[in-house]
Design a protein around this motif. Structure first.
Motif, PDB file in Angstrom:
ATOM      1  N   LEU A 232      -2.754   2.045  -4.431  1.00 48.32           N
ATOM      2  CA  LEU A 232      -1.988   3.260  -4.737  1.00 48.32           C
ATOM      3  C   LEU A 232      -2.910   4.463  -4.659  1.00 48.32           C
ATOM      4  O   LEU A 232      -3.966   4.490  -5.294  1.00 48.32           O
ATOM      5  CB  LEU A 232      -1.370   3.159  -6.133  1.00 48.32           C
ATOM      6  N   ARG A 233      -2.504   5.470  -3.882  1.00 49.34           N
ATOM      7  CA  ARG A 233      -3.264   6.720  -3.786  1.00 49.34           C
ATOM      8  C   ARG A 233      -2.308   7.895  -3.997  1.00 49.34           C
ATOM      9  O   ARG A 233      -1.276   8.007  -3.324  1.00 49.34           O
ATOM     10  CB  ARG A 233      -3.950   6.851  -2.428  1.00 49.34           C
ATOM     11  N   LEU A 234      -2.679   8.778  -4.917  1.00 43.93           N
ATOM     12  CA  LEU A 234      -1.878   9.961  -5.231  1.00 43.93           C
ATOM     13  C   LEU A 234      -2.784  11.183  -5.142  1.00 43.93           C
ATOM     14  O   LEU A 234      -3.785  11.262  -5.855  1.00 43.93           O
ATOM     15  CB  LEU A 234      -1.279   9.856  -6.637  1.00 43.93           C
ATOM     16  N   ARG A 235      -2.417  12.158  -4.287  1.00 47.07           N
ATOM     17  CA  ARG A 235      -3.274  13.312  -4.075  1.00 47.07           C
ATOM     18  C   ARG A 235      -2.438  14.585  -3.988  1.00 47.07           C
ATOM     19  O   ARG A 235      -1.310  14.575  -3.520  1.00 47.07           O
ATOM     20  CB  ARG A 235      -4.097  13.151  -2.788  1.00 47.07           C
ATOM     21  N   ARG A 236      -3.040  15.688  -4.460  1.00 50.13           N
ATOM     22  CA  ARG A 236      -2.488  17.042  -4.339  1.00 50.13           C
ATOM     23  C   ARG A 236      -1.045  17.125  -4.840  1.00 50.13           C
ATOM     24  O   ARG A 236      -0.145  17.560  -4.133  1.00 50.13           O
ATOM     25  CB  ARG A 236      -2.578  17.533  -2.894  1.00 50.13           C
ATOM     26  N   MET A 237      -0.832  16.678  -6.072  1.00 53.43           N
ATOM     27  CA  MET A 237       0.506  16.725  -6.652  1.00 53.43           C
ATOM     28  C   MET A 237       0.435  17.329  -8.045  1.00 53.43           C
ATOM     29  O   MET A 237      -0.456  16.975  -8.825  1.00 53.43           O
ATOM     30  CB  MET A 237       1.118  15.319  -6.706  1.00 53.43           C
ATOM     31  N   LYS A 238       1.348  18.226  -8.335  1.00 49.98           N
ATOM     32  CA  LYS A 238       1.431  18.837  -9.660  1.00 49.98           C
ATOM     33  C   LYS A 238       2.562  18.167 -10.418  1.00 49.98           C
ATOM     34  O   LYS A 238       3.741  18.527 -10.279  1.00 49.98           O
ATOM     35  CB  LYS A 238       1.673  20.346  -9.529  1.00 49.98           C
ATOM     36  N   LEU A 239       2.196  17.171 -11.220  1.00 49.10           N
ATOM     37  CA  LEU A 239       3.207  16.405 -11.936  1.00 49.10           C
ATOM     38  C   LEU A 239       3.634  17.124 -13.208  1.00 49.10           C
ATOM     39  O   LEU A 239       2.806  17.655 -13.945  1.00 49.10           O
ATOM     40  CB  LEU A 239       2.662  15.022 -12.275  1.00 49.10           C
ATOM     41  N   THR A 240       4.930  17.122 -13.453  1.00 50.82           N
ATOM     42  CA  THR A 240       5.467  17.679 -14.691  1.00 50.82           C
ATOM     43  C   THR A 240       6.030  16.579 -15.582  1.00 50.82           C
ATOM     44  O   THR A 240       6.260  16.796 -16.768  1.00 50.82           O
ATOM     45  CB  THR A 240       6.564  18.710 -14.386  1.00 50.82           C
ATOM     46  N   THR A 241       6.284  15.408 -14.994  1.00 53.38           N
ATOM     47  CA  THR A 241       6.738  14.237 -15.742  1.00 53.38           C
ATOM     48  C   THR A 241       5.905  13.044 -15.286  1.00 53.38           C
ATOM     49  O   THR A 241       5.370  13.037 -14.178  1.00 53.38           O
ATOM     50  CB  THR A 241       8.225  13.949 -15.482  1.00 53.38           C
TER      51      THR A 241
ATOM     52  N   ARG B  91       0.859  -1.189   0.000  1.00 53.69           N
ATOM     53  CA  ARG B  91       0.000   0.000   0.000  1.00 53.69           C
ATOM     54  C   ARG B  91       0.890   1.232   0.000  1.00 53.69           C
ATOM     55  O   ARG B  91       1.765   1.371   0.861  1.00 53.69           O
ATOM     56  CB  ARG B  91      -0.926   0.001   1.213  1.00 53.69           C
ATOM     57  N   LEU B  92       0.637   2.140  -0.947  1.00 51.53           N
ATOM     58  CA  LEU B  92       1.426   3.371  -1.047  1.00 51.53           C
ATOM     59  C   LEU B  92       0.490   4.552  -1.207  1.00 51.53           C
ATOM     60  O   LEU B  92      -0.308   4.589  -2.143  1.00 51.53           O
ATOM     61  CB  LEU B  92       2.380   3.290  -2.238  1.00 51.53           C
ATOM     62  N   GLU B  93       0.593   5.520  -0.292  1.00 49.94           N
ATOM     63  CA  GLU B  93      -0.200   6.745  -0.363  1.00 49.94           C
ATOM     64  C   GLU B  93       0.752   7.936  -0.326  1.00 49.94           C
ATOM     65  O   GLU B  93       1.517   8.103   0.628  1.00 49.94           O
ATOM     66  CB  GLU B  93      -1.201   6.830   0.796  1.00 49.94           C
ATOM     67  N   LEU B  94       0.692   8.758  -1.353  1.00 50.91           N
ATOM     68  CA  LEU B  94       1.537   9.940  -1.459  1.00 50.91           C
ATOM     69  C   LEU B  94       0.655  11.170  -1.609  1.00 50.91           C
ATOM     70  O   LEU B  94      -0.197  11.227  -2.497  1.00 50.91           O
ATOM     71  CB  LEU B  94       2.475   9.821  -2.662  1.00 50.91           C
ATOM     72  N   THR B  95       0.890  12.162  -0.751  1.00 52.64           N
ATOM     73  CA  THR B  95       0.073  13.377  -0.763  1.00 52.64           C
ATOM     74  C   THR B  95       0.983  14.598  -0.739  1.00 52.64           C
ATOM     75  O   THR B  95       1.835  14.726   0.157  1.00 52.64           O
ATOM     76  CB  THR B  95      -0.869  13.423   0.448  1.00 52.64           C
ATOM     77  N   GLY B  96       0.803  15.488  -1.715  1.00 48.63           N
ATOM     78  CA  GLY B  96       1.519  16.755  -1.706  1.00 48.63           C
ATOM     79  C   GLY B  96       3.008  16.660  -1.963  1.00 48.63           C
ATOM     80  O   GLY B  96       3.742  17.608  -1.680  1.00 48.63           O
ATOM     81  N   ILE B  97       3.469  15.547  -2.504  1.00 51.92           N
ATOM     82  CA  ILE B  97       4.907  15.381  -2.754  1.00 51.92           C
ATOM     83  C   ILE B  97       5.287  16.086  -4.053  1.00 51.92           C
ATOM     84  O   ILE B  97       4.542  16.076  -5.028  1.00 51.92           O
ATOM     85  CB  ILE B  97       5.270  13.881  -2.840  1.00 51.92           C
ATOM     86  N   SER B  98       6.462  16.695  -4.060  1.00 52.33           N
ATOM     87  CA  SER B  98       6.892  17.461  -5.227  1.00 52.33           C
ATOM     88  C   SER B  98       7.203  16.536  -6.395  1.00 52.33           C
ATOM     89  O   SER B  98       7.527  15.357  -6.230  1.00 52.33           O
ATOM     90  CB  SER B  98       8.130  18.294  -4.892  1.00 52.33           C
ATOM     91  N   SER B  99       7.134  17.091  -7.591  1.00 54.35           N
ATOM     92  CA  SER B  99       7.398  16.320  -8.799  1.00 54.35           C
ATOM     93  C   SER B  99       8.834  15.812  -8.814  1.00 54.35           C
ATOM     94  O   SER B  99       9.103  14.697  -9.284  1.00 54.35           O
ATOM     95  CB  SER B  99       7.118  17.184 -10.032  1.00 54.35           C
ATOM     96  N   LEU B 100       9.751  16.585  -8.288  1.00 57.29           N
ATOM     97  CA  LEU B 100      11.150  16.176  -8.272  1.00 57.29           C
ATOM     98  C   LEU B 100      11.342  14.946  -7.383  1.00 57.29           C
ATOM     99  O   LEU B 100      12.058  14.008  -7.748  1.00 57.29           O
ATOM    100  CB  LEU B 100      12.034  17.329  -7.787  1.00 57.29           C
TER     101      LEU B 100
END
Length: 476
Positions: free
Chosen positions: A184-193, A158-167
């Motif tokens: 897998l949960r991904l929230r509040r992230m501005k992905l550039t790649t 189980r992986l939950e990532l919130t607000g982590i930077s694109s880098l």
């Protein structure tokens, strides 16, 4: 003595993560010291395995997270040398890891977090990494922790990532090994790649927020449960094509695609549970025009625009599905349209309507089996509308015909002063009506209408769970 001192120092360091004091540890130590020597010796006579099992219960109950170290294994390790040895060598206490990145995060805290992960042995991991905002300036500090997570990723379930930077997220692309990821949960992230977890990452559950599909690289073949917010309409159709095993699809705040987008019809054989929130009338109509779900059993549709009754009826005819739960939230739907839908859905057991300002009296009359109010004949043996209905929930701002409610449960045949009670809907267990008018005038009229039939409604409560709510809705 040195090891006990080291344990207490580790506890003190970790407590800074959420600015907690060592008072909690000291209170726990004091409490144990006050126990009788007999009690104390008794607990120390327990086998290590039993103590470890007790610790597992404690960690589970306290929901031990890394950034709340006064609960969980850090506190256990600060009590005494024996407890520390047991806690530090029981991997199950460390198999769930949550790190909350704060503005004052330090390298020492990251090292504590790395130590936590390494104590998990070879057990499957649940990892929660949260940041209240993207902080590129913290990259040098948290990079070692992310690298360790990547090293242990084969064990991550189980992986939950919130607000982590694109880098920071880009570091995950280095992983090329096996994957046992299930959630897998991904929230509040501005992905550039694109976010890449290796070619073998094939979760069964996926939850994303404001992340578009072109920034997510996974194997969709095992996905059974998908929740998302902010996808484009064409992306929703794309996921239905990519994930043939999907059973549950929950889409919130779906936005329209470009007008020139061409859609292809989709038949999905495994989808059973659907929740769609679309605010564009053409998009929601297109969705039901281009999809077919033969095994759909639960369907909830939310839209600020008019409900596309014709497209939905076509969808039901094409799918031939046995829907048990239907929820409709809309600004506009006709009572006649609801009657058409109800006549098709003989299997319906739960109906949830939030119809805003749509007056649905024709539908209520069709549902009512009281000859005083129904717009159809009441005869013994008649097939009632929605015969299997168990739960009915209605939210409306329009005046509601309270007198119809008893006739939704029973059939009443009135001839002169004689009333004959027939079975009606014997499976009906609950009715909830939330009356939320926008004006004081409508509110008072609704209350007055309710009072006229309150005696019959009191009797109805003897046969089912009846919940009537009155709320004056105010707009700012």
């Amino acid at each position: 003595m040195d090891s006990t001192k080291h344990a207490r120092e580790e506890q003190q360091d970790s407590s800074h993560i959420e600015q907690t004091s060592e008072d909690s540890v000291e209170r726990a130590r004091y409490s144990i010291s006050q126990e009788s020597s007999e009690s104390k010796s008794s607990i120390h006579r327990l086998p290590f395995e039993v103590l470890a099992h007790i610790f597992e219960f404690y960690v589970e109950v306290t929901k031990a997270w890394f950034y709340k170290p006064v609960k969980g294994p850090f506190l256990l390790g600060a009590i005494c040398q024996l407890w520390r040895d047991i806690a530090w060598t029981t991997p199950s206490l460390w198999a769930t890891f949550t790190f909350k990145l704060e503005d004052n995060a330090s390298e020492k805290q990251v090292q504590l977090a790395i130590g936590w992960l390494h104590r998990s042995g070879e057990l499957p991991l649940s990892i929660y990494f949260h940041s209240h905002r993207q902080m590129p300036e913290m990259e040098p500090i948290i990079s070692p922790l992310i690298d360790v997570i990547i090293q242990l990723f084969a064990r991550c379930r189980r992986l939950e990532l919130t607000g982590i930077s694109s880098l920071a997220l880009s570091r995950f692309s280095r992983y090329q090994g096996p994957s046992g990821l299930r959630f897998l949960r991904l929230r509040r992230m501005k992905l550039t790649t694109p976010f890449y977890l290796g070619s073998q990452a094939a979760p069964t559950e996926l939850n994303i927020q404001d992340i578009h599909l072109n920034f997510l690289v996974i194997d969709w073949s095992n996905l059974t449960d998908f929740s998302a917010s902010g996808l484009h309409f064409d992306e929703v159709l794309q996921v239905l094509s990519l994930a043939p095993r999907m059973v549950r699809c929950c889409q919130d705040s779906v936005t329209s695609s470009t007008p020139s987008t061409r859609y292809q019809s989709i038949i999905h054989l495994h989808l059973k549970d659907l929740l769609m929130e679309l605010h564009d009338n053409s998009a929601i109509a297109s969705f039901f025009q281009y999809t077919t779900f033969p095994n759909l059993s639960h369907c909830q549709v939310k839209t600020h625009s008019a409900f596309p009754t014709t497209a939905f009826l076509g969808f039901l005819d094409r799918s031939s599905c046995s829907i048990q739960t239907l929820g409709i939230t809309t600004s506009s739907i006709s009572g006649e349209g609801l009657i058409q839908i109800a006549r098709v859905l003989h299997s319906l057991t739960n109906l949830i309507l939030d119809t805003s300002h749509s007056p649905l009296h024709p539908f209520y009359n069709a549902l009512c089996e009281d000859s005083r109010y129904a717009n159809h004949s009441i005869l013994p043996g008649n097939v009632v509308l929605l015969p299997l209905l168990q739960h009915l929930s209605i939210t409306t701002a329009c005046l509601f015909p309270w007198a119809c409610l008893p006739g939704i449960r029973h059939q009443y045949l009135h001839k002169g002063n004689t009333r004959t009670i027939l079975p009606g809907r014997l499976d009906l267990k609950s009715i909830t009506v939330s009356f939320e008018p926008a004006s004081d005038f409508s509110f008072k009229n609704g209350v007055n209408d309710y009072q006229k039939t309150s005696a019959e409604l009191v009797d109805l409560k003897k046969d089912l769970d009846l919940s009537l709510k009155f709320k004056r809705k105010r707009y700012i």
